[in-house]
Scaffold this motif. Structure first.
Motif, mmCIF file in Angstrom:
data_model
loop_
_atom_site.group_PDB
_atom_site.id
_atom_site.type_symbol
_atom_site.label_atom_id
_atom_site.label_comp_id
_atom_site.label_asym_id
_atom_site.label_seq_id
_atom_site.Cartn_x
_atom_site.Cartn_y
_atom_site.Cartn_z
ATOM 1 N N LEU A 1 0.835 -1.212 0.000
ATOM 2 C CA LEU A 1 0.000 0.000 0.000
ATOM 3 C C LEU A 1 0.863 1.252 0.000
ATOM 4 O O LEU A 1 0.572 2.217 -0.706
ATOM 5 N N THR A 2 1.920 1.237 0.785
ATOM 6 C CA THR A 2 2.824 2.384 0.842
ATOM 7 C C THR A 2 3.524 2.596 -0.493
ATOM 8 O O THR A 2 3.619 3.722 -0.982
ATOM 9 N N TYR A 3 4.006 1.522 -1.107
ATOM 10 C CA TYR A 3 4.678 1.639 -2.402
ATOM 11 C C TYR A 3 3.735 2.220 -3.459
ATOM 12 O O TYR A 3 4.131 3.073 -4.260
ATOM 13 N N LEU A 4 2.494 1.744 -3.477
ATOM 14 C CA LEU A 4 1.508 2.273 -4.424
ATOM 15 C C LEU A 4 1.258 3.762 -4.164
ATOM 16 O O LEU A 4 1.181 4.559 -5.102
ATOM 17 N N TYR B 1 6.987 1.235 -10.107
ATOM 18 C CA TYR B 1 5.546 1.551 -10.067
ATOM 19 C C TYR B 1 5.148 1.945 -11.485
ATOM 20 O O TYR B 1 5.874 2.691 -12.159
ATOM 21 N N ARG B 2 3.993 1.453 -11.940
ATOM 22 C CA ARG B 2 3.467 1.846 -13.257
ATOM 23 C C ARG B 2 2.033 2.322 -13.123
ATOM 24 O O ARG B 2 1.200 1.657 -12.517
ATOM 25 N N LEU B 3 1.762 3.457 -13.715
ATOM 26 C CA LEU B 3 0.398 3.969 -13.813
ATOM 27 C C LEU B 3 -0.163 3.490 -15.139
ATOM 28 O O LEU B 3 0.418 3.754 -16.201
ATOM 29 N N ASP B 4 -1.277 2.766 -15.094
ATOM 30 C CA ASP B 4 -1.870 2.210 -16.311
ATOM 31 C C ASP B 4 -3.044 3.022 -16.837
ATOM 32 O O ASP B 4 -3.271 3.066 -18.039
ATOM 33 N N ALA B 5 -3.818 3.623 -15.955
ATOM 34 C CA ALA B 5 -4.996 4.379 -16.399
ATOM 35 C C ALA B 5 -5.391 5.377 -15.324
ATOM 36 O O ALA B 5 -5.229 5.118 -14.130
ATOM 37 N N LEU C 1 2.730 -2.721 -9.521
ATOM 38 C CA LEU C 1 4.107 -2.832 -9.067
ATOM 39 C C LEU C 1 4.710 -3.998 -9.821
ATOM 40 O O LEU C 1 4.078 -5.047 -9.961
ATOM 41 N N MET C 2 5.942 -3.816 -10.285
ATOM 42 C CA MET C 2 6.564 -4.781 -11.176
ATOM 43 C C MET C 2 7.698 -5.532 -10.497
ATOM 44 O O MET C 2 8.370 -5.003 -9.618
ATOM 45 N N HIS C 3 7.908 -6.775 -10.938
ATOM 46 C CA HIS C 3 9.049 -7.588 -10.524
ATOM 47 C C HIS C 3 9.644 -8.231 -11.773
ATOM 48 O O HIS C 3 8.957 -8.980 -12.472
#
Length: 128
Positions: free
Chosen positions: A25-28, A68-72, A86-88
């Protein structure tokens, strides 16, 4: 695609080497705040109304940062809907949807998006 690198701290990792589920949640939030601040929306100007998080893979940092990626982003009258990940290792580890309500701290009530905020968010959506 809009991205932000989120700093990993040593207490964020559990005994299995994963980012702890509550830390996600914090990372987002860190990623979202960076993107929205660039649009002229400060973190104190919105509150979370709804969130949905899917843990679709392991989030095991390979270095000091997580992507972190914003998609929409879909602006409404007083709120905005955001889809983010969030990506790995180039794969989605966490996907989420948040609904944020714009907030007037003085009135302690929802407020409408300003024309500038709406313009920035719509331009951001075109870049996705």
């Amino acid at each position: 695609m809009i991205t932000h690198q989120v700093q990993v701290r040593w207490p964020d990792i559990d005994a299995l080497g994963h980012v702890n589920h509550s830390t996600v949640l914090t990372y987002l939030e860190v990623g979202r705040d960076a993107v929205l601040t660039a649009c002229g929306i400060e973190p104190r100007e919105s509150v979370v109304r709804h969130c949905s998080i899917d843990y679709v893979g392991e989030l095991r940092p390979q270095g000091p940062q997580v992507e972190y990626r914003l998609d929409a982003v879909e602006p409404g009258r007083t709120s905005l809907r955001i889809e983010e990940r969030l990506m790995h290792a180039g794969e989605t580890a966490v996907s989420s949807t948040f609904v944020l309500v714009m907030w007037d701290a003085n009135r302690r009530a929802a407020r409408e998006l300003t024309l500038d905020e709406r313009r920035h968010l719509l331009a951001l959506g075109k870049d996705l």
